[in-house]
Design a protein around this motif. Sequence first.
Motif, short mmCIF file in Angstrom:
data_model
loop_
_atom_site.label_atom_id
_atom_site.label_comp_id
_atom_site.label_asym_id
_atom_site.label_seq_id
_atom_site.Cartn_x
_atom_site.Cartn_y
_atom_site.Cartn_z
N GLU A 192 7.91 -0.76 7.47
CA GLU A 192 7.75 0.67 7.72
C GLU A 192 6.32 1.08 7.37
O GLU A 192 5.88 0.91 6.22
CB GLU A 192 8.75 1.47 6.90
CG GLU A 192 10.20 1.14 7.22
CD GLU A 192 11.17 1.73 6.21
OE1 GLU A 192 11.65 2.86 6.43
OE2 GLU A 192 11.43 1.06 5.20
N LEU A 193 5.63 1.62 8.35
CA LEU A 193 4.24 2.02 8.17
C LEU A 193 4.10 3.51 8.43
O LEU A 193 4.46 4.00 9.51
CB LEU A 193 3.34 1.23 9.13
CG LEU A 193 1.84 1.57 9.10
CD1 LEU A 193 1.24 1.18 7.74
CD2 LEU A 193 1.10 0.87 10.24
N GLU A 194 3.60 4.24 7.45
CA GLU A 194 3.35 5.67 7.61
C GLU A 194 1.95 5.87 8.20
O GLU A 194 0.96 5.36 7.65
CB GLU A 194 3.44 6.39 6.26
CG GLU A 194 4.77 6.23 5.54
CD GLU A 194 5.91 6.89 6.28
OE1 GLU A 194 5.66 7.81 7.10
OE2 GLU A 194 7.07 6.49 6.05
N THR A 195 1.88 6.59 9.31
CA THR A 195 0.60 6.83 9.99
C THR A 195 0.38 8.33 10.15
O THR A 195 1.26 9.14 9.86
CB THR A 195 0.59 6.15 11.37
OG1 THR A 195 1.45 6.88 12.25
CG2 THR A 195 1.05 4.70 11.29
N LEU A 200 5.98 4.25 11.85
CA LEU A 200 6.17 3.10 12.72
C LEU A 200 7.07 2.10 12.00
O LEU A 200 6.79 1.71 10.87
CB LEU A 200 4.82 2.46 13.06
CG LEU A 200 4.80 1.42 14.18
CD1 LEU A 200 5.20 2.04 15.51
CD2 LEU A 200 3.40 0.79 14.28
N LYS A 201 8.15 1.71 12.65
CA LYS A 201 9.12 0.83 12.02
C LYS A 201 9.38 -0.37 12.93
O LYS A 201 9.59 -0.22 14.13
CB LYS A 201 10.43 1.58 11.75
CG LYS A 201 11.47 0.77 10.98
CD LYS A 201 12.77 1.55 10.81
CE LYS A 201 12.60 2.75 9.91
NZ LYS A 201 13.92 3.39 9.63
N TRP A 202 9.37 -1.55 12.32
CA TRP A 202 9.67 -2.78 13.04
C TRP A 202 10.84 -3.45 12.35
O TRP A 202 10.78 -3.79 11.17
CB TRP A 202 8.44 -3.70 13.06
CG TRP A 202 8.64 -4.95 13.89
CD1 TRP A 202 9.56 -5.15 14.87
CD2 TRP A 202 7.86 -6.14 13.81
NE1 TRP A 202 9.42 -6.40 15.42
CE2 TRP A 202 8.39 -7.03 14.79
CE3 TRP A 202 6.78 -6.55 13.04
CZ2 TRP A 202 7.86 -8.32 14.99
CZ3 TRP A 202 6.26 -7.81 13.23
CH2 TRP A 202 6.79 -8.68 14.20
N SER A 230 0.85 -1.19 0.00
CA SER A 230 0.00 0.00 0.00
C SER A 230 0.88 1.23 0.00
O SER A 230 2.11 1.13 0.13
CB SER A 230 -0.93 0.01 1.22
OG SER A 230 -0.18 0.23 2.41
N ASP A 231 0.26 2.39 -0.14
CA ASP A 231 1.02 3.63 -0.15
C ASP A 231 1.70 3.92 1.19
O ASP A 231 2.63 4.72 1.26
CB ASP A 231 0.11 4.81 -0.51
CG ASP A 231 -0.34 4.76 -1.97
OD1 ASP A 231 0.33 4.08 -2.76
OD2 ASP A 231 -1.37 5.40 -2.28
N THR A 232 1.22 3.27 2.24
CA THR A 232 1.73 3.57 3.57
C THR A 232 2.62 2.48 4.17
O THR A 232 3.24 2.69 5.21
CB THR A 232 0.56 3.82 4.54
OG1 THR A 232 -0.27 2.66 4.58
CG2 THR A 232 -0.26 5.03 4.09
#
Length: 793
Positions: free
Chosen positions: A340-343, A348-350, A246-248
């Motif tokens: 990496e998730l853009e919120t 948010l990075k794991w 996804s974009d995020t």
Amino acid sequence: MTKCATSRVVARMLGGVAFTAMALSGGAAFAQTAQGEQVQDAIVVIGVTKQATLLQETPIAITALSGDQLETQGVRQVGEIANFTPGFNIRGAGNNPTAIILAMRGQVQGDNIASLEPSVGTYIDDVYVARSYGLNVDMLDISDVQVLKGPQGTLFGRNTSAGALVIRTNDPVFDEISGSVKATYGRFNEWNTTGIINLGLSDTVAIRGAVSYGERDSFATDIITGRKYQGTETLNARVKLAWKPSDTLTVTLSGEWYDGKVEGPPRQGLALFLNPFLFGPSPEAQAQVAALQGIADAQLAAFAGNPDLLSISQPAAHPGAPEKGLFNDTTTQTYIARAELETDFGQLKWITGYRRVKSDNIIDLDGFVLPIHMTAGTQDLKQFSTELQLTGAAMDDRLSYAAGVTYLTESGTDQSRTNILSNPVWSRFLGEIDNDSIGAYVQASYNITEALRVTGGVRYSIDDKGITVYNGNVMGYDGPLVSCSPASVSVANDCARSRKDSWNNLSYTIGLDYKITDDVMVYAKQSRGFRAGAQQLRSLTLEDSAPAEPEIVNEQEIGLKTSTWDNRVQFNIAGFHNTVADAQRSVILAVGGVSQTVLENADMENWGVEADVNIRVAPGLNLFASGSLVDSKHTKYDGFSVLNGVLVPEDKTDARIGAIAEKQFLVGMNYEGNVGFGTLKANVTYSWQSDINQDGNTIERYTRPLTEAGGLGFTQAQAETLLDVTTTKAHGIANARLGLAFGPEENYEIAIWGRNVFNVRRPNYTLFLNGLNYVGTSWNDPATYGVTISARF
């Protein structure tokens, strides 16, 4: 240099530079770039909240090199990064040439065993590398390298009490098919081939692969057998997969494999004063001592100062040793998963990583044909780590922040076996480690005004470190166990003795930075970091099995970053002062006639200055320089020594500080210009460092009578020889590269290069072993030159 003198130097330099910079400023904002790089090409670095920022926006001392710069500057291996970093020193580890020892700002861990931690932490693609085996290798498909100086205990955690070395590899690129091939050939039949390919299969899936294989012939010769040493064979490969569902959300998976073989590594003997007590009091034994000493003296005369002449004791002289003789084989596997998730509230990075090291070697430590001291090492270690991290901004971007939790677990075995004087019995040091570490951190920066910013952060860490040692004596190289060390431990239990300790620590940082103008930034910070405590893996007595305490560092740093004359002159300077409580020291002592490693703690104080400058003389022509000065001393050192065969406490405050270069500087030139049919690229660098102590003893300690604690009992002449050969003399290394890029998009290049072009030879790792009374060393590589041909598509 005294503390007061050093502090006055720091104050005057910073004050003078600040005044000059404020008077001359007037160009674009300064970027503390790596040598030779212009501001508009500045590397995006890890900021004080783990978010991408320009160097001039980061209020700490950082040196950064892009992948292209590494190529242009001729930086081939990780160990060469220090040549371009003021105040940073890297040398090969004594027990394995693929491992490295890192020193910065007066701090160092001089040993490389599984129970000890470094003071400069290494991170590859955001994953902490607990053990440096397999790190001193050619760098493959690198995005950039960053050296963060001073305690990084809040953002990076334990074992970054002196700083952090951050290496980032190139990620896959979406919607792009590209790659490169490179072939190198040089002196000693050195050749290497590298291939990189990026397959951007779509705007959501991409794969990147890189592989490098190289060999080099041996160049060091045994004067007795004619056998050659120092040949190498290396294979390194990496695959990365990026998926963007996804974009995020972006998920990146990678695997890296390393396999390295070294013919040796050999040691050369520098001094030997045979201990007559090892052979007994009889006239026949003493006659044997005299005969053996004569052989050693003749060998030293034959070397005549040539570092590529050797005389290695043969395996047959050490009962049970493998017939193939000296060797070093090391393999590593590294797997990393990053999401990496853009919120709406930040990124948010794991990050999760797994690394396994397997290594096996045999080393003739003394470097004499006499069968004095041969050791074999075997490591099988694995680590798993994970970090959940949140970074973002708030309050109209006036506040930026980072917060996270980390977990690391490490297990495995570290074993060494030692044979002395052809004894049919070998000493075995075998440790099984069980380490766990957790941490939680938060750090934030707040812009009080457009010019003034405050940064603060804390991290709480808990370290649980357990060890089971199976130390004793075995028949032959890998024969049955015959006794335990200490003797009070049961052979029936395989000599096992265990302990587990836990430590916790609160690290913090607080700092201010202020933009005097758009071109001048000054900053000041106070930080605290720590290095985890260390278990005794190679000690043989119950009394000294207490672990080395954690190392606590408190440091103050002030600095200035600026640019003048329309960004043609870039200059930065930092001064620092730190105190180190319980600095860890690893020493080898012969207790009861058996050599063992004992961990000690000392207190230290360090003052220093680091500076670099880049001058754009003309379009395409850059001159650059950097330098550092550090004044280090022990303020307290409660160590151990041996008296009448027994381990006793001793005050070692007067001991020399090892592995630290008091002075370093680099000067160099980059040129890039069109010559009609292509672009000429030239680079020349000269890196110099002052004397480095390889042993802590002084003349007084060498000559002190054996009847006194810490006394070694040498004559004045012997002591002067020992002091001389355990000091790596000041020296400079020159590198050069000349390349021509041509083709439709200058995607072809041919380059000639030279490393250590003036063939300056100095000891790299030197060991003095009291009791056996030898000094053996390994040397840096000789002058090497060659040609590299590459193509990009």
